[in-house]
Scaffold this active site. Structure first.
Site, mmCIF file in Angstrom:
data_model
loop_
_atom_site.group_PDB
_atom_site.id
_atom_site.type_symbol
_atom_site.label_atom_id
_atom_site.label_comp_id
_atom_site.label_asym_id
_atom_site.label_seq_id
_atom_site.Cartn_x
_atom_site.Cartn_y
_atom_site.Cartn_z
ATOM 1 N N LYS A 123 -1.307 3.888 12.721
ATOM 2 C CA LYS A 123 -1.610 3.077 11.540
ATOM 3 C C LYS A 123 -2.391 1.818 11.915
ATOM 4 C CE LYS A 123 2.451 4.497 8.877
ATOM 5 N NZ LYS A 123 1.921 5.455 7.918
ATOM 6 N N GLU A 207 2.018 -5.715 5.647
ATOM 7 C CA GLU A 207 0.935 -5.740 4.666
ATOM 8 C C GLU A 207 1.529 -6.006 3.292
ATOM 9 O OE1 GLU A 207 -0.709 -1.767 5.262
ATOM 10 O OE2 GLU A 207 0.443 -0.982 3.589
ATOM 11 N N HIS A 242 8.121 9.854 -2.548
ATOM 12 C CA HIS A 242 6.883 9.847 -1.757
ATOM 13 C C HIS A 242 6.406 11.230 -1.358
ATOM 14 C CE1 HIS A 242 6.808 5.612 -1.888
ATOM 15 N NE2 HIS A 242 7.943 5.464 -1.224
ATOM 16 N N ARG A 299 -6.768 17.082 8.155
ATOM 17 C CA ARG A 299 -6.497 18.528 7.997
ATOM 18 C C ARG A 299 -6.781 18.934 6.551
ATOM 19 N NH1 ARG A 299 -2.056 17.691 4.740
ATOM 20 N NH2 ARG A 299 -0.808 15.905 5.328
HETATM 21 P P1 ADP Z 1 3.385 7.648 5.844
HETATM 22 O O1 ADP Z 1 2.394 7.735 6.965
HETATM 23 O O2 ADP Z 1 4.788 7.511 6.327
HETATM 24 O O3 ADP Z 1 3.201 8.688 4.796
HETATM 25 P P2 ADP Z 1 1.932 5.719 4.254
HETATM 26 O O4 ADP Z 1 1.412 4.457 4.823
HETATM 27 O O5 ADP Z 1 0.955 6.800 3.995
HETATM 28 O O6 ADP Z 1 3.108 6.230 5.182
HETATM 29 O O7 ADP Z 1 2.714 5.400 2.921
HETATM 30 C C1 ADP Z 1 3.567 6.337 2.282
HETATM 31 C C2 ADP Z 1 3.791 5.936 0.841
HETATM 32 O O8 ADP Z 1 4.425 4.642 0.765
HETATM 33 C C3 ADP Z 1 2.522 5.782 0.048
HETATM 34 O O9 ADP Z 1 2.113 7.016 -0.515
HETATM 35 C C4 ADP Z 1 2.934 4.801 -1.016
HETATM 36 O O10 ADP Z 1 3.653 5.495 -2.009
HETATM 37 C C5 ADP Z 1 3.887 3.873 -0.294
HETATM 38 N N1 ADP Z 1 3.208 2.685 0.270
HETATM 39 C C6 ADP Z 1 2.721 2.551 1.508
HETATM 40 N N2 ADP Z 1 2.178 1.337 1.698
HETATM 41 C C7 ADP Z 1 2.308 0.666 0.537
HETATM 42 C C8 ADP Z 1 1.950 -0.659 0.084
HETATM 43 N N3 ADP Z 1 1.347 -1.531 0.878
HETATM 44 N N4 ADP Z 1 2.248 -0.990 -1.187
HETATM 45 C C9 ADP Z 1 2.884 -0.108 -2.002
HETATM 46 N N5 ADP Z 1 3.249 1.129 -1.638
HETATM 47 C C10 ADP Z 1 2.974 1.528 -0.388
#
Ligand code: ADP
Length: 511
Positions: A123, A207, A242, A299
């Site tokens: 990330k 963030e 999620h 992917r």
């Molecule tokens: P992972 O890699 O574990 O899937 P992500 O960073 O893609 O993590 O985030 C997963 C989910 O968490 C996102 O789809 C969203 O629903 C929520 N999320 C992540 N970051 C934020 C943020 N900064 N603000 C609000 N929701 C978030």
């Protein structure tokens, strides 16, 4: 491009199972390429095994001893003379180490280079690359937090609520929402030690937390000659914890202008990591229309069919073409979505009992047919659903000239579908197609959880055993009643067309 750079695959090994293995077999068949699959002991008589040209046992049911045996899979590919490996999604699909092994063996991975997978797997690294490439990211820190003091200071400057994330996290793990300063110290320590234990990397960062965003993602395709194209967006805000459950394309809130801007950002994201093949750039879209890079899935996605339905492009075919070294066709540069598509994921889970998995024998399976309906299904009638794998049986996809027509078609298809012997999420979707917010397209990523939590979205208790003549009689009865009490639908009333037909009431009446 010179012709000598392209090659033609004669056999491809599919390192996956279920519906995605079936989807890939279909793509290979249509190109005249032999489809080889692997199968675990639990999948001996699975649909991919029945449909493939060649099938090879790979180990006992648990994934670690079968579908995740990277080395054994590469060896098998070499042994059977496969030219390439298609990893599908899940399992080994986003493992940079697996991609490296495939590359080292001189085989093609039908996917991006291992370096792109690695860059997007972190990330913090992907965040840094995106900032450099001018792709908007969620406001927040740029590097790993050294200690609690640094975290406190940065948190104050960004402002609460915040997300504390482990750089190596994934699948919703290693991430915490912080509403106020008092929560920081404990969360910082816990996330760090969990990240060290689970991912072997304790880097964490913070963030801004985006309130009630939508999840909107862009499909990209990239060839090995430097061309990257955007194929438009998918709206994936309907999620349960999620996990996506319903997707559509296009998004009802993305204008052509926003589509172009998000598409350009996604193309820059792919270029920043030297991406090739099909990939998806996920964004959070906030209610004001600002969008932020979340991650790139390196992917093919589960929900790729909605893009195929509105663009007419076969993504699996292009994945194979690009891996063979072919250039993307010029017309792919200017694709606009045509009509509207929905996908619902058919999970073997019981929506009436907290979505517990529902393994067992599929006693009866009747999939919907007719205009604009597509089934990407990985099981057949009489098949066994195992406890060992993801409970997704397949996907129902529909297309209509506009969102309204697609919704009516989805509703009709959900009435036709019959899956007996196991519980599925079909009743939830039957309730959803009548939900005023879903019908209106006003979605956010927590909407489904809120509605399930408040009981607002009762899975429709439509009997899965109902026979067609009975339904027809109930419909007829409902129609007559509706006609008798017909009052003009309110102007612009978004449920007008449902109410008019009275079909839902008729079906509900059969409870
Ligand atoms: P992972 O890699 O574990 O899937 P992500 O960073 O893609 O993590 O985030 C997963 C989910 O968490 C996102 O789809 C969203 O629903 C929520 N999320 C992540 N970051 C934020 C943020 N900064 N603000 C609000 N929701 C978030």
């Amino acid at each position: 491009m010179v012709a000598s750079e392209t090659r033609r695959f004669s056999k491809v090994l599919i390192a996956n199972r279920g519906e995605i293995a079936v989807r890939i077999i279909r793509g290979l068949r249509e190109l005249g390429i032999r489809a080889a699959t692997i199968f675990s002991d639990a999948d001996r008589r699975s649909l991919p095994v029945l449909l493939s040209d060649e099938a090879y046992p790979i180990g006992p049911a648990p994934s670690l001893e079968s579908y995740l045996r990277a080395e054994a899979i590469v060896e098998l590919a070499l042994e059977i003379g496969a030219d390439a490996i298609h990893p599908g999604y899940g399992f080994l699909a986003e493992r940079a180490e697996f991609a490296r092994q495939v590359e080292k063996a001189g085989l093609e991975l039908i996917g991006p280079p291992s370096t792109a997978i690695a860059a997007m797997g972190s990330k913090l690294e992907s965040r840094r690359l995106m900032i450099e490439a001018g792709v908007p990211v969620v406001p927040g820190g740029e590097g790993a937090l050294a200690d609690l003091d640094e975290a406190t200071a940065l948190a104050e400057s960004i402002g609460y609520p915040l997300m504390l994330k482990a750089s190596a996290g994934g699948g919703g793990k290693g991430m915490r929402l912080l509403r106020e300063p008092g929560e920081l110290a404990a969360a910082f320590r816990a996330t760090r030690s969990e990240a060290a234990a689970s991912f072997g990397d304790d880097s964490v960062y913070i963030e801004k937390y985006i309130e009630r965003p939508r999840h909107v993602e862009i499909q990209v395709l990239a060839d090995q000659h430097g061309t990257v194209v955007s194929l438009g967006e998918r709206e994936c805000s309907l999620q349960r914890r999620h996990q996506k459950v319903v997707e559509e394309a296009p998004s009802s809130v993305v204008s052509p202008e926003l589509r172009a801007r998000m598409g350009e950002a996604a193309v820059r994201a792919a270029q920043a990591v030297g991406y090739t093949n099909a990939g998806t750039v996920e964004f959070l879209l906030d209610p004001s229309g600002e969008f932020y890079f979340l991650e790139m899935n390196t992917r093919l996605q589960v929900e790729h069919p909605v893009t195929e339905m509105v663009t007419g492009i076969d993504l699996v075919r292009w994945q194979i073409a690009v891996a063979q070294g072919e250039p993307l066709a010029p017309e792919l540069r200017s694709i606009e979505p045509r009509g509207h598509a929905f996908e619902v994921r058919l999970y073997a889970e019981d929506p009436f009992r907290g979505f517990v998995p529902s393994p067992g024998k599929i006693e009866r399976l009747r999939l919907p047919e007719g205009p604009g309906v597509r089934n990407d299904c990985g099981v057949y009638e009489g098949d066994e659903v195992s406890i060992h794998y993801d409970p997704m049986l397949g996907k129902l996809i529909v297309w209509g000239r506009d969102r309204r027509e697609a919704l009516l078609r989805l509703r009709r298809a959900l009435e036709e579908i019959r899956i007996e012997g196991i519980r599925t999420t079909v009743p939830l979707y039957r309730a959803l197609v009548d939900d005023p917010d879903f019908v209106a397209g006003s979605l956010d990523i927590e909407m489904l959880d809120r509605k399930l939590g408040s009981g607002e979205l009762e899975p429709a208790h439509v009997s899965q055993l109902a026979d067609l003549p009975l339904i027809a009689a109930a419909l007829e009865h409902g129609l007559r009643q509706a006609r008798a009490s017909a009052t003009p639908a309110p102007a612009g009333g978004r449920r007008g067309h449902w109410r008019e037909a009275g079909r839902h009431e008729a079906l509900r009446g059969r409870r």
